[in-house]
Design an enzyme around this catalytic site. Structure first.
Site, short mmCIF file in Angstrom:
data_model
loop_
_atom_site.label_atom_id
_atom_site.label_comp_id
_atom_site.label_asym_id
_atom_site.label_seq_id
_atom_site.Cartn_x
_atom_site.Cartn_y
_atom_site.Cartn_z
N GLY A 1 0.93 -1.21 -0.03
CA GLY A 1 -0.03 0.09 0.09
C GLY A 1 1.11 1.34 0.04
O GLY A 1 1.83 1.25 0.60
N GLN B 1 2.88 10.08 1.17
CA GLN B 1 4.18 9.16 1.15
C GLN B 1 5.01 9.88 -0.08
O GLN B 1 6.24 9.57 0.08
CB GLN B 1 4.09 7.85 1.35
CG GLN B 1 3.43 7.34 2.58
CD GLN B 1 3.47 5.62 2.73
OE1 GLN B 1 2.17 5.28 2.04
NE2 GLN B 1 4.46 5.08 3.14
N CYS C 1 6.01 -0.13 7.19
CA CYS C 1 5.49 1.12 6.10
C CYS C 1 6.86 1.42 5.47
O CYS C 1 8.05 1.41 5.79
CB CYS C 1 5.54 2.05 7.18
SG CYS C 1 4.89 3.72 6.49
N LEU C 2 6.66 1.55 4.11
CA LEU C 2 7.60 2.20 3.13
C LEU C 2 8.41 3.48 3.49
O LEU C 2 9.45 3.64 3.31
CB LEU C 2 7.12 2.46 1.71
CG LEU C 2 6.56 1.12 1.05
CD1 LEU C 2 5.98 1.25 -0.03
CD2 LEU C 2 7.41 0.06 1.14
N HIS D 1 -4.13 1.22 7.66
CA HIS D 1 -2.68 1.89 7.88
C HIS D 1 -2.89 3.00 6.77
O HIS D 1 -2.15 3.98 7.09
CB HIS D 1 -1.92 0.57 7.39
CG HIS D 1 -0.37 1.23 7.23
ND1 HIS D 1 0.64 0.71 8.25
CD2 HIS D 1 0.48 2.05 6.43
CE1 HIS D 1 1.97 1.49 7.99
NE2 HIS D 1 1.56 1.92 6.83
N GLU D 2 -3.34 2.56 5.67
CA GLU D 2 -3.11 3.75 4.52
C GLU D 2 -4.11 4.87 4.88
O GLU D 2 -3.57 6.09 4.50
CB GLU D 2 -3.33 3.24 3.25
CG GLU D 2 -2.54 2.06 2.84
CD GLU D 2 -0.85 2.50 2.93
OE1 GLU D 2 -0.65 3.44 2.66
OE2 GLU D 2 -0.19 1.42 3.21
N HIS E 1 -2.46 7.38 7.12
CA HIS E 1 -1.69 8.46 6.60
C HIS E 1 -2.10 9.72 5.85
O HIS E 1 -1.57 10.66 6.09
CB HIS E 1 -0.97 7.69 5.10
CG HIS E 1 0.37 6.77 5.56
ND1 HIS E 1 1.35 7.24 5.97
CD2 HIS E 1 0.44 5.42 5.17
CE1 HIS E 1 2.16 6.36 6.19
NE2 HIS E 1 1.86 5.21 5.75
ZN ZN Z 1 2.89 3.39 5.68
#
Ligand code: ZN
Length: 157
Positions: A46, A51, A89-90, A131-132, A135
């Site tokens: 995701g 991000q 998380c990226l 999670h997304e 953000h």
């Molecule tokens: Zn993330």
């Protein structure tokens, strides 16, 4: 097709509340394409627009089972159950933490044609949606990690 630069924890852009998307412009279409490229390149499941530095309410998700999901102005309309599991998380590479999430969520959103969609997810998909969406409100999973974060070996490709 383009890979965008992923913003890392510590970057202010990850802590802002994102604005809704009013209409699909060519810029937004390009952003969606680039977000998929960036997510797949980084082996993520995701990615949220902030991000890559864009403060819009847009996320892309692909858990494998779900196939690609573009969620515009998403909101969780119902959830139930609970699951405890590790999350990464990226924007925080090489780290994971344990987060409690709903087991099942129903999410209302718009697709890339601004058609209203309802997406239902359990397990990993429910976790990815939560999670997304966090953000988009400037929330990182580390804020919710019950035992803090720990390092993992990065998969080498
Ligand atoms: Zn993330």
């Amino acid at each position: 097709m383009a890979i965008r630069k992923i913003r890392y924890d510590g970057d202010d852009v990850l802590r802002k509340v994102c604005k809704p998307i009013e209409e699909i412009t060519p810029r937004i279409k390009t952003l969606i394409d680039d977000m998929y490229d960036t997510m797949y390149e980084a082996n993520g499941v995701g990615l949220a627009a902030p991000q890559v530095g864009i403060l819009k309410r847009l996320v892309v998700i692909d858990t494998g089972e779900s196939g690609p999901l573009t969620l515009i102005n998403p909101e969780i309309v119902s959830y139930d159950g609970e699951q405890e599991g590790d999350e990464g998380c990226l924007s925080l590479p090489g780290l994971v933490g344990t987060v409690i999430r709903p087991y099942h969520v129903v999410c209302k959103a718009y697709d890339e044609n601004m058609r209203e969609i309802m997406v239902e997810g359990e397990e990993l998909l429910a976790r990815a949606i939560c999670h997304e969406l966090d953000h988009l409100d400037g929330i990182l999973y580390k804020d919710k990690a019950i035992d803090g974060l720990y390092s993992v070996d990065m998969p080498q490709e």
